[in-house]
Design a protein around this motif. Structure first.
Motif, short mmCIF file in Angstrom:
data_model
loop_
_atom_site.label_atom_id
_atom_site.label_comp_id
_atom_site.label_asym_id
_atom_site.label_seq_id
_atom_site.Cartn_x
_atom_site.Cartn_y
_atom_site.Cartn_z
N MET A 221 0.82 -1.20 0.00
CA MET A 221 0.00 0.00 0.00
C MET A 221 0.86 1.26 0.00
SD MET A 221 -3.20 0.63 -0.18
CE MET A 221 -4.26 2.06 -0.09
N LYS A 222 1.96 1.19 0.79
CA LYS A 222 2.85 2.34 0.85
C LYS A 222 3.50 2.61 -0.51
CE LYS A 222 4.01 2.03 5.77
NZ LYS A 222 5.10 1.84 6.77
N LYS A 223 3.81 1.52 -1.22
CA LYS A 223 4.42 1.66 -2.54
C LYS A 223 3.44 2.34 -3.51
CE LYS A 223 7.68 -2.21 -2.39
NZ LYS A 223 8.07 -3.50 -3.03
N ILE A 224 2.17 1.93 -3.44
CA ILE A 224 1.14 2.54 -4.31
C ILE A 224 1.01 4.03 -4.02
CG2 ILE A 224 -1.33 2.56 -4.85
CD1 ILE A 224 -1.37 -0.44 -4.29
N VAL A 225 1.01 4.38 -2.75
CA VAL A 225 0.92 5.79 -2.36
C VAL A 225 2.11 6.58 -2.88
CG1 VAL A 225 0.93 7.40 -0.42
CG2 VAL A 225 -0.49 5.33 -0.32
N ARG A 226 3.32 6.00 -2.77
CA ARG A 226 4.52 6.68 -3.26
C ARG A 226 4.44 6.88 -4.78
NH1 ARG A 226 7.46 3.48 0.57
NH2 ARG A 226 7.97 1.95 -1.05
N VAL A 227 3.97 5.84 -5.48
CA VAL A 227 3.85 5.94 -6.94
C VAL A 227 2.84 7.03 -7.31
CG1 VAL A 227 3.03 4.76 -9.02
CG2 VAL A 227 4.53 3.56 -7.41
N LEU A 228 1.71 7.05 -6.60
CA LEU A 228 0.68 8.06 -6.88
C LEU A 228 1.21 9.47 -6.62
CD1 LEU A 228 -2.54 6.38 -5.43
CD2 LEU A 228 -1.97 6.78 -7.84
N LYS A 229 1.97 9.64 -5.57
CA LYS A 229 2.56 10.94 -5.25
C LYS A 229 3.50 11.39 -6.36
CE LYS A 229 2.34 10.90 -0.19
NZ LYS A 229 3.13 10.87 1.08
N LYS A 230 4.30 10.43 -6.88
CA LYS A 230 5.22 10.76 -7.96
C LYS A 230 4.47 11.13 -9.24
CE LYS A 230 9.23 8.05 -6.45
NZ LYS A 230 10.15 6.92 -6.78
#
Length: 226
Positions: free
Chosen positions: A1-10
């Motif tokens: 989930m944290k990875k998805i959030v980081r990708v979305l932020k980028k």
């Protein structure tokens, strides 16, 4: 989930960087091709038609003042007063649309420019949201004359025809700088649906609309040239 959030932020970060960068670049660089032109070309191919895309960029001072007044009179009479969104027309449209079968819009020239240059023609809440975002950007980074210059160069003016110079050449055998008031009013009259209405072969309705725009043009004042 944290990875998805980081990708979305980028993704969001890069969207802002690229969109703001594109708006700044187009403040100075001519717009030679738009998403609408590409979409129309694909539609032509899908329909088995020959591909048509007539477009030639010309600077602001090489476009007839008659055409500038005509599109403002027809599309956005408070163009030089508002900040991208005409609250007066929005309120009018909201009241009228309660009684109309077909709702009318209140898009300004700034909003139409944002849509023509950066987005697609089909209406949706996503496109409307992005249109508002790009409208704010171009109003912030571009002077009004630049917004009008880009609009006049990128507006759809016929089947496969885009901008003032192309329609002047193909429909009136002249240049954008030499368009008369009558010719300009005819072009402006087509803008709600330039593939249905023709400035080359105007219908009685178009001629009536032309006369209305010619009268309205008398009240449009352009900023003094520097």
């Amino acid at each position: 989930m944290k990875k998805i959030v980081r990708v979305l932020k980028k993704v969001v970060l890069w969207f802002f960087i690229l969109s703001i960068g594109a708006v700044i670049v187009y403040r100075f660089v001519p717009v030679f091709f738009t998403p609408l032109m590409g979409i129309r070309m694909v539609e032509q191919i899908a329909a088995g038609e020959s591909v048509k895309c007539y477009h030639k960029w010309v600077p602001y001072n090489e476009i007839s003042d008659h055409l500038k007044r005509a599109v403002i009179a027809s599309e956005d009479q408070r163009f030089f007063q508002h900040n991208g969104f005409d609250r007066v027309e929005i309120e009018k449209a909201m009241k009228e649309n309660k009684k109309r079968r077909r709702p009318r819009g209140a898009s300004t020239i700034s909003q139409q420019t944002a849509k023509n240059v950066f987005l697609w023609p089909q209406s949706s809440w996503v496109r409307k949201g992005l249109e508002a975002y790009f409208t704010v950007l171009i109003e912030f980074f571009w002077p009004k004359e630049r917004i009008l210059e880009v609009y006049l160069n990128c507006m759809e003016t016929g089947n496969g025809i885009y901008g003032a110079e192309a329609v002047a050449n193909r429909h009136f055998n002249t240049t954008a700088s030499k368009l008369t008031a009558a010719q300009s009013a005819l072009i402006a009259a087509t803008l709600p649906n330039p593939r249905r209405f023709s400035s080359k072969n105007p219908s009685p309705y178009m001629l009536k609309r032309q006369q209305q725009i010619l009268r309205q043009m008398q009240n449009i004042q352009l900023p003094k040239k520097k």
